[in-house]
Design a protein around this motif. Sequence first.
Motif, PDB file in Angstrom:
ATOM      1  N   ASN A 151       6.949   3.213  -6.056  1.00 38.65           N
ATOM      2  CA  ASN A 151       6.462   2.048  -5.319  1.00 38.65           C
ATOM      3  C   ASN A 151       5.052   2.241  -4.769  1.00 38.65           C
ATOM      4  O   ASN A 151       4.537   1.364  -4.067  1.00 38.65           O
ATOM      5  N   LEU A 152       4.416   3.350  -5.075  1.00 45.59           N
ATOM      6  CA  LEU A 152       3.099   3.652  -4.524  1.00 45.59           C
ATOM      7  C   LEU A 152       2.080   2.548  -4.825  1.00 45.59           C
ATOM      8  O   LEU A 152       1.426   2.039  -3.922  1.00 45.59           O
ATOM      9  N   LEU A 153       1.925   2.196  -6.094  1.00 46.62           N
ATOM     10  CA  LEU A 153       0.916   1.193  -6.441  1.00 46.62           C
ATOM     11  C   LEU A 153       1.258  -0.196  -5.899  1.00 46.62           C
ATOM     12  O   LEU A 153       0.368  -0.859  -5.351  1.00 46.62           O
ATOM     13  N   PRO A 154       2.510  -0.677  -6.003  1.00 45.35           N
ATOM     14  CA  PRO A 154       2.794  -1.983  -5.392  1.00 45.35           C
ATOM     15  C   PRO A 154       2.554  -1.988  -3.881  1.00 45.35           C
ATOM     16  O   PRO A 154       2.042  -2.967  -3.330  1.00 45.35           O
ATOM     17  N   PHE A 155       2.879  -0.885  -3.210  1.00 44.01           N
ATOM     18  CA  PHE A 155       2.665  -0.775  -1.765  1.00 44.01           C
ATOM     19  C   PHE A 155       1.176  -0.878  -1.440  1.00 44.01           C
ATOM     20  O   PHE A 155       0.741  -1.724  -0.644  1.00 44.01           O
TER      21      PHE A 155
END
Length: 110
Positions: free
Chosen positions: A17-21
């Motif tokens: 979820n790093l990039l969506p976050f």
Amino acid sequence: MQAEPRGTMHGWIWRANLLPFAQTIADLVRCRLDDGTLTAGVEGSDADDDSWFTFVLDGRPRVEMHFARTRTDDTVLVDVELDGIDKPLEIRTALLLDVCNRYRLTPEAG
């Protein structure tokens, strides 16, 4: 207990979820996200060694995020500092942090 500055949050997210976050926060503060720098920096971090990666979004407001990858369970520790924010943005960011550690987000097929 020491009081945290307004807009400071601590938690964790699933590594996937790093990039969506980060992209959602970048969108909220009207700033462009450098995905490559963020991903490489987080992969080089290590929570066990207290080696954090700092990523700054120089938007409106300025956001400073600190990430440390965990070795054991595919998660990333996150500290978010939002400088000069209003209450609605603070609430949105806290909610995003909560969603990104409760659920594994998947990209839309396209």
